[in-house]
Design a protein around this motif. Sequence first.
Motif, PDB file in Angstrom:
ATOM      1  N   THR A  65       6.475   2.123  27.206  1.00 48.06           N
ATOM      2  CA  THR A  65       7.902   2.443  27.328  1.00 48.06           C
ATOM      3  C   THR A  65       8.752   1.492  26.486  1.00 48.06           C
ATOM      4  OG1 THR A  65       8.063   1.091  29.344  1.00 48.06           O
ATOM      5  CG2 THR A  65       7.671   3.461  29.627  1.00 48.06           C
ATOM      6  N   GLY A  66       8.315   0.252  26.382  1.00 49.25           N
ATOM      7  CA  GLY A  66       9.027  -0.703  25.534  1.00 49.25           C
ATOM      8  C   GLY A  66       8.944  -0.332  24.068  1.00 49.25           C
ATOM      9  N   ILE A 119      11.492   1.475  18.984  1.00 46.70           N
ATOM     10  CA  ILE A 119      11.661   2.459  17.915  1.00 46.70           C
ATOM     11  C   ILE A 119      13.114   2.897  17.824  1.00 46.70           C
ATOM     12  CG2 ILE A 119      11.087   4.824  17.218  1.00 46.70           C
ATOM     13  CD1 ILE A 119       8.274   4.313  18.368  1.00 46.70           C
ATOM     14  N   LEU A 120      13.741   3.105  18.980  1.00 44.19           N
ATOM     15  CA  LEU A 120      15.149   3.493  19.001  1.00 44.19           C
ATOM     16  C   LEU A 120      16.034   2.390  18.413  1.00 44.19           C
ATOM     17  CD1 LEU A 120      17.424   5.399  19.877  1.00 44.19           C
ATOM     18  CD2 LEU A 120      17.344   4.322  22.136  1.00 44.19           C
ATOM     19  N   LEU A 121      15.793   1.134  18.816  1.00 42.62           N
ATOM     20  CA  LEU A 121      16.598   0.025  18.310  1.00 42.62           C
ATOM     21  C   LEU A 121      16.388  -0.179  16.813  1.00 42.62           C
ATOM     22  CD1 LEU A 121      16.118  -2.556  21.225  1.00 42.62           C
ATOM     23  CD2 LEU A 121      18.160  -1.211  20.712  1.00 42.62           C
ATOM     24  N   ALA A 160       3.217  -4.385  19.920  1.00 40.56           N
ATOM     25  CA  ALA A 160       4.471  -4.803  20.564  1.00 40.56           C
ATOM     26  C   ALA A 160       5.172  -5.887  19.765  1.00 40.56           C
ATOM     27  CB  ALA A 160       4.190  -5.289  21.984  1.00 40.56           C
ATOM     28  N   CYS A 161       4.422  -6.876  19.312  1.00 37.20           N
ATOM     29  CA  CYS A 161       5.035  -7.978  18.573  1.00 37.20           C
ATOM     30  C   CYS A 161       5.476  -7.547  17.181  1.00 37.20           C
ATOM     31  CB  CYS A 161       4.063  -9.153  18.476  1.00 37.20           C
ATOM     32  SG  CYS A 161       3.890 -10.076  20.021  1.00 37.20           S
ATOM     33  N   THR A 162       4.807  -6.558  16.620  1.00 37.87           N
ATOM     34  CA  THR A 162       5.265  -6.044  15.331  1.00 37.87           C
ATOM     35  C   THR A 162       6.652  -5.427  15.484  1.00 37.87           C
ATOM     36  OG1 THR A 162       2.994  -5.623  14.589  1.00 37.87           O
ATOM     37  CG2 THR A 162       4.759  -4.460  13.438  1.00 37.87           C
ATOM     38  N   GLY A 163       6.828  -4.599  16.521  1.00 39.73           N
ATOM     39  CA  GLY A 163       8.145  -4.018  16.768  1.00 39.73           C
ATOM     40  C   GLY A 163       9.181  -5.063  17.114  1.00 39.73           C
ATOM     41  N   GLY A 174      19.153   0.045  13.819  1.00 44.00           N
ATOM     42  CA  GLY A 174      19.317  -0.986  12.795  1.00 44.00           C
ATOM     43  C   GLY A 174      19.154  -0.440  11.393  1.00 44.00           C
ATOM     44  N   ALA A 175      18.198   0.489  11.202  1.00 42.90           N
ATOM     45  CA  ALA A 175      17.978   1.082   9.886  1.00 42.90           C
ATOM     46  C   ALA A 175      19.191   1.892   9.454  1.00 42.90           C
ATOM     47  CB  ALA A 175      16.731   1.957   9.913  1.00 42.90           C
TER      48      ALA A 175
END
Length: 254
Positions: free
Chosen positions: A225-226, A231-233, A172-175, A237-238
């Motif tokens: 779910t987060g 991944i979408l965000l 989670a913190c990596t994302g 950004g990419a």
Amino acid sequence: MMFTPVSAALVVAVVIQRRRGRALLTELGLTGFSTRRAWRFAGIGIAGAAVLVVGSWGLGLLFGWVELDPERSVAKGLIIRVTGEQPPVPMAALAALQLLNLPIGMAVTAVAAAGEEIGWRGWLLPRLLPLGTPWALIVSGSIWGAWHAPAILLGLNYEQRDLLGVVMMTVACTGAGVLIGWLRLVSGSLLPCVLAHAALNVFATYRSALFPPFDQRLVGPLSITGWMIMILLIAVGAIRVVHAPSRRRDGGEA
């Protein structure tokens, strides 16, 4: 605990590197707070935190992993246990009233969030950039997640007091670190990072007034779910980064 990263960064910068004054502020990323760009990306960070939190709940509702029912919420149960009485107004109204406390909650939480952000995104992230920007974001985020291990083993976030909980928090913190770190790099300021971090923490607390108890490993901004919303965000950004050079060539804003 949230002030240990800034404390460690200060020890290194002041005691080992002998930084003082303006050089110390620069070393810790404590410059550029008053620029228009910093405040613009602070707004983006707060909005992104809201999308992450609400989106994670929305997916939980879609998958049937959580139920929206303020009258059976965690907060209502706590009120009854503490006071021995029913809440004076419907829980939906209390949940709405919580929004009035948002500016105060953000301001208070930002102080603690700054304790982490100065260490992780102010001091650590720039020093990992020789690895390449993607790796710097990933490594700094994973270190941030692993640092939570003692709190996770005590039951923070998932009530998963074992290695699985630590792994989940690290993922989670990596994302989240990629997203918050991106704010640091594109804005040149820590302000968006601090406010995005504070917003994430504050927005997530509203779950107690909206939902009955649910499996926090499945639903929430730092849960499965987060991760999907992250991944979408990150993908958005990419795409922005990939298309930025063409916008510059066309005379548009990057």
